[in-house]
Design a protein around this motif. Structure first.
Motif, PDB file in Angstrom:
ATOM      1  N   ALA A  11      40.122  52.939  59.062  1.00 57.48           N
ATOM      2  CA  ALA A  11      40.828  52.018  58.176  1.00 57.48           C
ATOM      3  C   ALA A  11      41.698  52.745  57.176  1.00 57.48           C
ATOM      4  O   ALA A  11      42.554  52.144  56.534  1.00 57.48           O
ATOM      5  CB  ALA A  11      39.815  51.141  57.433  1.00 57.48           C
ATOM      6  N   ALA A  12      41.483  54.087  57.031  1.00 58.98           N
ATOM      7  CA  ALA A  12      42.226  54.882  56.059  1.00 58.98           C
ATOM      8  C   ALA A  12      42.125  54.268  54.681  1.00 58.98           C
ATOM      9  O   ALA A  12      43.110  54.096  53.970  1.00 58.98           O
ATOM     10  CB  ALA A  12      43.700  55.028  56.479  1.00 58.98           C
ATOM     11  N   ALA A  13      40.915  53.929  54.279  1.00 60.98           N
ATOM     12  CA  ALA A  13      40.686  53.232  53.014  1.00 60.98           C
ATOM     13  C   ALA A  13      41.133  54.091  51.847  1.00 60.98           C
ATOM     14  O   ALA A  13      40.912  55.294  51.824  1.00 60.98           O
ATOM     15  CB  ALA A  13      39.206  52.897  52.869  1.00 60.98           C
ATOM     16  N   THR A  14      41.761  53.461  50.861  1.00 61.40           N
ATOM     17  CA  THR A  14      42.211  54.143  49.673  1.00 61.40           C
ATOM     18  C   THR A  14      41.054  54.304  48.710  1.00 61.40           C
ATOM     19  O   THR A  14      40.331  53.371  48.443  1.00 61.40           O
ATOM     20  CB  THR A  14      43.330  53.345  48.983  1.00 61.40           C
ATOM     21  N   PHE A  15      40.882  55.522  48.161  1.00 61.16           N
ATOM     22  CA  PHE A  15      39.852  55.737  47.159  1.00 61.16           C
ATOM     23  C   PHE A  15      40.219  54.968  45.903  1.00 61.16           C
ATOM     24  O   PHE A  15      41.363  54.919  45.487  1.00 61.16           O
ATOM     25  CB  PHE A  15      39.723  57.227  46.827  1.00 61.16           C
ATOM     26  N   GLY A  16      39.236  54.381  45.262  1.00 59.17           N
ATOM     27  CA  GLY A  16      39.473  53.639  44.038  1.00 59.17           C
ATOM     28  C   GLY A  16      38.575  52.443  43.955  1.00 59.17           C
ATOM     29  O   GLY A  16      37.569  52.323  44.646  1.00 59.17           O
ATOM     30  N   THR A  17      38.932  51.518  43.085  1.00 56.76           N
ATOM     31  CA  THR A  17      38.067  50.382  42.832  1.00 56.76           C
ATOM     32  C   THR A  17      38.073  49.376  43.964  1.00 56.76           C
ATOM     33  O   THR A  17      37.141  48.615  44.130  1.00 56.76           O
ATOM     34  CB  THR A  17      38.517  49.678  41.552  1.00 56.76           C
ATOM     35  N   GLN A  18      39.143  49.357  44.765  1.00 55.70           N
ATOM     36  CA  GLN A  18      39.259  48.327  45.781  1.00 55.70           C
ATOM     37  C   GLN A  18      40.304  48.755  46.811  1.00 55.70           C
ATOM     38  O   GLN A  18      41.258  49.432  46.489  1.00 55.70           O
ATOM     39  CB  GLN A  18      39.689  47.014  45.117  1.00 55.70           C
ATOM     40  N   ALA A 265      28.499  46.453  36.996  1.00 57.54           N
ATOM     41  CA  ALA A 265      29.282  45.277  37.360  1.00 57.54           C
ATOM     42  C   ALA A 265      28.390  44.047  37.323  1.00 57.54           C
ATOM     43  O   ALA A 265      27.350  44.006  37.995  1.00 57.54           O
ATOM     44  CB  ALA A 265      29.899  45.446  38.743  1.00 57.54           C
ATOM     45  N   LEU A 266      28.783  43.047  36.538  1.00 51.93           N
ATOM     46  CA  LEU A 266      28.042  41.797  36.450  1.00 51.93           C
ATOM     47  C   LEU A 266      28.334  40.924  37.664  1.00 51.93           C
ATOM     48  O   LEU A 266      29.270  41.188  38.437  1.00 51.93           O
ATOM     49  CB  LEU A 266      28.425  41.068  35.162  1.00 51.93           C
ATOM     50  N   ALA A 267      27.548  39.866  37.810  1.00 57.12           N
ATOM     51  CA  ALA A 267      27.711  38.982  38.970  1.00 57.12           C
ATOM     52  C   ALA A 267      29.064  38.297  38.984  1.00 57.12           C
ATOM     53  O   ALA A 267      29.574  37.911  40.043  1.00 57.12           O
ATOM     54  CB  ALA A 267      26.589  37.944  38.989  1.00 57.12           C
ATOM     55  N   ASN A 268      29.695  38.128  37.801  1.00 58.00           N
ATOM     56  CA  ASN A 268      31.003  37.469  37.740  1.00 58.00           C
ATOM     57  C   ASN A 268      32.154  38.448  37.981  1.00 58.00           C
ATOM     58  O   ASN A 268      33.312  38.102  37.764  1.00 58.00           O
ATOM     59  CB  ASN A 268      31.182  36.769  36.398  1.00 58.00           C
ATOM     60  N   SER A 269      31.837  39.684  38.406  1.00 49.89           N
ATOM     61  CA  SER A 269      32.770  40.761  38.753  1.00 49.89           C
ATOM     62  C   SER A 269      33.270  41.550  37.556  1.00 49.89           C
ATOM     63  O   SER A 269      34.049  42.488  37.718  1.00 49.89           O
ATOM     64  CB  SER A 269      33.987  40.247  39.556  1.00 49.89           C
ATOM     65  N   LEU A 270      32.852  41.222  36.332  1.00 49.50           N
ATOM     66  CA  LEU A 270      33.213  42.040  35.176  1.00 49.50           C
ATOM     67  C   LEU A 270      32.495  43.377  35.284  1.00 49.50           C
ATOM     68  O   LEU A 270      31.262  43.437  35.347  1.00 49.50           O
ATOM     69  CB  LEU A 270      32.828  41.333  33.875  1.00 49.50           C
ATOM     70  N   ASN A 271      33.267  44.448  35.318  1.00 48.41           N
ATOM     71  CA  ASN A 271      32.731  45.791  35.495  1.00 48.41           C
ATOM     72  C   ASN A 271      32.975  46.592  34.222  1.00 48.41           C
ATOM     73  O   ASN A 271      34.122  46.855  33.848  1.00 48.41           O
ATOM     74  CB  ASN A 271      33.407  46.466  36.690  1.00 48.41           C
ATOM     75  N   GLU A 300      36.950  46.127  33.741  1.00 50.58           N
ATOM     76  CA  GLU A 300      37.786  45.617  34.829  1.00 50.58           C
ATOM     77  C   GLU A 300      37.230  44.265  35.267  1.00 50.58           C
ATOM     78  O   GLU A 300      36.002  44.082  35.317  1.00 50.58           O
ATOM     79  CB  GLU A 300      37.797  46.603  36.007  1.00 50.58           C
ATOM     80  N   TYR A 301      38.139  43.349  35.581  1.00 48.98           N
ATOM     81  CA  TYR A 301      37.689  42.006  35.959  1.00 48.98           C
ATOM     82  C   TYR A 301      38.551  41.489  37.099  1.00 48.98           C
ATOM     83  O   TYR A 301      39.788  41.520  37.026  1.00 48.98           O
ATOM     84  CB  TYR A 301      37.795  41.039  34.772  1.00 48.98           C
ATOM     85  N   ASN A 302      37.910  41.017  38.177  1.00 48.25           N
ATOM     86  CA  ASN A 302      38.613  40.457  39.319  1.00 48.25           C
ATOM     87  C   ASN A 302      38.873  38.971  39.086  1.00 48.25           C
ATOM     88  O   ASN A 302      37.964  38.149  39.207  1.00 48.25           O
ATOM     89  CB  ASN A 302      37.788  40.639  40.594  1.00 48.25           C
ATOM     90  N   PHE A 303      40.130  38.635  38.769  1.00 41.39           N
ATOM     91  CA  PHE A 303      40.487  37.225  38.639  1.00 41.39           C
ATOM     92  C   PHE A 303      40.467  36.549  40.004  1.00 41.39           C
ATOM     93  O   PHE A 303      40.046  35.399  40.139  1.00 41.39           O
ATOM     94  CB  PHE A 303      41.870  37.101  37.997  1.00 41.39           C
ATOM     95  N   THR A 304      40.953  37.256  41.014  1.00 46.40           N
ATOM     96  CA  THR A 304      40.829  36.855  42.412  1.00 46.40           C
ATOM     97  C   THR A 304      40.527  38.130  43.192  1.00 46.40           C
ATOM     98  O   THR A 304      40.447  39.226  42.619  1.00 46.40           O
ATOM     99  CB  THR A 304      42.123  36.211  42.953  1.00 46.40           C
ATOM    100  N   SER A 305      40.375  38.015  44.498  1.00 42.66           N
ATOM    101  CA  SER A 305      40.112  39.208  45.303  1.00 42.66           C
ATOM    102  C   SER A 305      41.282  40.183  45.291  1.00 42.66           C
ATOM    103  O   SER A 305      41.108  41.364  45.581  1.00 42.66           O
ATOM    104  CB  SER A 305      39.796  38.806  46.743  1.00 42.66           C
ATOM    105  N   ASN A 306      42.474  39.705  44.948  1.00 39.06           N
ATOM    106  CA  ASN A 306      43.669  40.547  44.982  1.00 39.06           C
ATOM    107  C   ASN A 306      44.235  40.868  43.602  1.00 39.06           C
ATOM    108  O   ASN A 306      45.199  41.628  43.504  1.00 39.06           O
ATOM    109  CB  ASN A 306      44.778  39.871  45.804  1.00 39.06           C
ATOM    110  N   VAL A 307      43.675  40.302  42.539  1.00 39.10           N
ATOM    111  CA  VAL A 307      44.216  40.497  41.193  1.00 39.10           C
ATOM    112  C   VAL A 307      43.105  40.990  40.270  1.00 39.10           C
ATOM    113  O   VAL A 307      42.077  40.332  40.109  1.00 39.10           O
ATOM    114  CB  VAL A 307      44.821  39.198  40.633  1.00 39.10           C
ATOM    115  N   VAL A 308      43.334  42.167  39.676  1.00 39.39           N
ATOM    116  CA  VAL A 308      42.348  42.777  38.787  1.00 39.39           C
ATOM    117  C   VAL A 308      42.988  43.037  37.431  1.00 39.39           C
ATOM    118  O   VAL A 308      44.053  43.654  37.344  1.00 39.39           O
ATOM    119  CB  VAL A 308      41.828  44.107  39.371  1.00 39.39           C
TER     120      VAL A 308
END
Length: 332
Positions: A11-18, A265-271, A300-308
Motif C-alpha cells: 500500500a506504500a502507506a505514508t508514515f504519520g497520523t493517518q 486518544a479518546l473514543a471521540n478521536s481527540l488525541n 489532534e481531532y478528526n472532524f471526519t475521516s478525511n479532515v483533522v
C-alpha cells in the motif's frame, strides 16, 4: 514474511497520523490509487512573526500489478505541493520508487523511498505540528535524504520478517545508497541495517547507517545509531514511544539526540500528546553542549475521516523562542 508488514509495504502507506488513498482503478490484478493531503496552519512564536504556513503537503499516486506466482510489483510517485505562494515550482519530489514483493521472499525497492533506518526511527515522529525535528536536520544543511535517515535518495532496499505467532514478530531491513553530492558535503557509498521485534503491542528496534562523507577534501566516517521502543498505536488509546540517536562524525562532532512522546486518544478521536526532544553535541576534546531542548503539548481531532484539526504549543527549554501552531489537514 509478516503479512501485516507485507500489506503496508504494497500500500506504500505514508508514515504519520493517518494514511488515506482513493482507489481509482482495480481490475484483473491491477490497481491505481491517489492520495496525499493539503495541510495549512497559523504559526508563530515569541521570536517570529505569525504567518500562514504549509505543513508538509503532498500528493501521490500508486500503482500495483499482480505478477503471478506470489509476486506483486508496485510503483509510487509522491510530490510536495506549493499551494500558498504564486509562481515558483508547484511540485518537488518526495518519493519515487518501484518495489517487488513476495509473501515469503520479502520486498525489494529501488528509488527514492522511506529508508529501513526510518522504520526504527519513525516511532516518535507522529504529531502533525511538532515532531521529530533532528531526523530532518541532517549533518550538513539538511542532507537527511543523502544520509538515509528518513526519505533516502537513490536507495536499494530489502525487507523481510518472521511471524512467530504468540511469540511475536521479527522484521529486518537492509539499504544501500551510491555516491551522492550534497550542497555542503559529498556522500560516498552508504549501507544500513534495521531490526525490530514486536510482541503484545510493544515494539523495540535498532538501526545502523554507515559510510564516508567528504567535506573540503576531508574524508571521514559518518555513522548513525538509532534505538527505539514503543507501546500501543498512535491515535488509538495509549501510545508511548522513545527514540535515541547517536551520530558519530569521525574527528569532528558526536551528537546525542532524544525524543519521547506520550499520547492518548479518546473514543471521540481527540488525541492529546506531550513530547520532549533534546540534542546534545560534543566536539572532539571539548565538553558536551545542549544545542536544543524543547517540549510540546499538542492536540489532534478528526472532524471526519478525511479532515483533522490540530494545534500545539512548543516550549523552548533553552531560551525564549516558544512557538505555536494551529491548523487543519485535509486528506485527498
Amino acid at each position: 514474511m509478516n503479512k501485516n508488514i507485507l500489506a503496508i509495504a504494497i500500500a506504500a502507506a505514508t508514515f504519520g497520523t493517518q494514511a488515506v488513498a482513493v482507489e481509482l482503478y482495480n481490475n484483473d490484478g491491477t490497481t491505481f490509487s491517489m492520495g496525499g493531503h493539503v495541510t495549512a496552519a497559523l504559526a508563530g512564536g515569541e521570536e517570529r512573526d505569525t504567518t500562514v504556513e504549509a505543513v508538509s503537503p503532498r500528493i501521490n499516486v500508486t500503482a500495483t500489478q499482480d505478477m503471478g506466482n506470489g509476486f506483486t510489483i508496485d510503483a509510487r510517485g509522491e510530490w510536495s505541493l506549493n499551494f500558498l505562494e504564486n509562481g515558483g515550482n508547484s511540485f518537488s519530489t518526495r518519493l519515487g520508487y518501484i518495489g517487488l514483493t513476495h509473501e515469503e521472499m520479502g520486498r525489494g525497492v529501488i528509488g527514492t523511498q522511506w529508508a529501513p533506518f526510518y522504520d526504527v526511527a519513525s516511532l516518535t515522529d507522529m504529531p502533525i505540528a511538532f515532531a521529530n525535528d533532528f531526523l530532518y536536520d541532517g549533518m550538513y544543511g539538511g542532507d537527511f535524504a543523502l544520509s538515509g535517515q528518513t526519505r533516502a535518495d537513490q536507495m536499494i532496499s530489502y525487507r523481510n520478517g518472521f511471524d512467530f505467532g504468540d511469540a511475536g514478530a521479527l522484521d529486518f531491513g537492509l539499504g544501500w545508497q551510491g555516491k551522492n553530492d550534497g550542497d555542503f558535503a559529498d556522500y560516498n557509498d552508504r549501507v544500513q541495517i534495521a531490526l525490530s521485534y514486536s510482541i503484545m503491542g510493544a515494539k523495540v528496534g535498532y538501526a545502523y547507517s554507515t559510510g564516508d562523507v567528504t567535506e573540503s577534501n576531508n574524508k571521514r566516517s559518518l555513522d548513525f545509531h538509532a534505538v527505539s521502543a514503543a507501546y500501543g498505536s498512535y491515535g488509538n488509546g495509549l501510545y508511548l514511544a522513545a527514540l535515541y540517536q547517536m551520530t558519530e562524525d569521525e574527528n569532528v562532532t558526536d551528537i546525542d539526540a532524544y525524543e519521547l512522546i506520550a499520547a492518548y486518544a479518546l473514543a471521540n478521536s481527540l488525541n492529546l500528546s506531550i513530547n520532549y526532544e533534546t540534542v546534545e553535541s560534543q566536539d572532539k576534546n571539548a565538553s558536551k553542549e545542549t544545542d536544543r531542548e524543547e517540549m510540546a503539548l499538542q492536540a489532534e481531532y478528526n472532524f471526519t475521516s478525511n479532515v483533522v484539526g490540530f494545534g500545539g504549543y512548543q516550549f523552548d527549554l533553552e531560551g525564549d523562542d516558544d512557538r505555536f501552531m494551529i491548523g487543519a489537514r485535509v486528506y485527498l
